[in-house]
Design a protein around this motif. Structure first.
Motif: not given
Lengths: 195, 195
Positions: B109, B15, A137-138, B11, B7-8, A51-52, A142, B4, A174-175, A45, A49, A178-179
């Motif tokens: 990327q 997994l 965030l991980q 990611l 990227q997600y 760059e963010h 999940l 993003i 930014a991440v 991750m 990520l 998104h979350a």
């Protein structure tokens, strides 16, 4: 012991990280993720990520922190993010674990990696803020990927997820934004109660 | 998809690395190690043993390579180091997998991480040589820690271990020399036949 022998003793002890299981489930096998897998996925991750990150970061330092940040759990165990009783004693348990585990290394190297772990814990430097953001965030990802099962099991709400994880905003806003959209979507889909 | 979101998606796909099981056994639980755990332990080895690299290395690049080096196995599967039949088709299988998996990322990327994987595979730069050395030394350590069970199961000898892994010498000759003493000790203890 020679220097390499001390380093091998540390590397051998650290294999136990694969035996420390977390609450979050993996999406394919639906089994609990362990700390070694978690640490690896955080590294991926961070690479993906970076760059963010809110501030420019030294990626080597971020990755070092993420590789070692959970080693203390070999002795201290995983503390679930929403277990407030266990969270109270967490720091003391982990500091004792750090003494023992980093103490297996040659002293100069043990001190360096211990300082790296303390930097991660303090969340002050740009690298530590970004690493901590990724660490928060991980498990959110999940939980979303596995239908919110563990959230429901532990009575976790969207408000609790935000209160616990919003400092991810300090590392990568930014991440985090998104979350938040993922969390709104999870609420809309009935995976997570709002309050 | 936004950047993003791409990227997600990458990611999330990655997994699956936790579901790719290797031959080597973990010493505590005696179960097979998976690729995510393996990749994490390689990162810890690289951090701990970087001072023994034959040439100075950029640790961020070494760690990036180690974090991503096995992602192709999500499609291509793990190829056991002593399975000469499967080793023959390995490169083609893995190149196709790289197309798909790195192709999930934003194109710039994806190209960058694919180049990083190809650098690892080519074993020419100091970073790739050191990363490859660590990748070869880690299963030797696991086999020794678990009494050579997988070596015996597959009819592996000390001579085969050395033939397969001696290019670790190109990355970290001091660590390879230490591994040779461990192999000699394993032969003396009856864990590994000499020839």
């Amino acid at each position: 012991m020679t220097r390499i022998q001390q380093q091998y003793a540390f590397l051998t002890e650290c294999l136990k990280l694969s035996e420390i299981f977390r609450q979050a489930l993996l999406p394919t096998s639906h089994r609990r993720e362990n700390d070694a897998e978690h640490s690896w996925h955080l590294c991926l991750m961070a690479i993906t990520l970076a760059e963010h990150s809110n501030q420019p970061v030294d990626l080597a330092r971020v990755l070092k922190m993420l590789v070692i940040h959970d080693l203390v759990e070999i002795d201290a165990g995983d503390t679930y993010a929403y277990d407030t009783a266990r969270l109270a004693g967490q720091h003391e348990r982990e500091a004792r674990a750090a003494d023992r585990i980093f103490g297996l290394l040659p002293p100069d190297q043990g001190a360096e990696l211990r300082a790296c772990w303390e930097e991660f814990e303090a969340k002050i430097t740009p690298e530590a803020k970004f690493a901590a953001a990724v660490d928060r965030l991980q498990p959110v990802l999940l939980n979303i990927l596995t239908g919110g099962e563990k959230w429901r099991e532990h009575g976790v709400t969207r408000a609790m997820v935000i209160a616990r994880n919003q400092h991810a905003n300090d590392g990568a806003c930014a991440v985090w934004a998104h979350a938040l959209t993922l969390l709104d979507d999870a609420v809309a889909r009935g995976l997570l109660p709002a309050e």
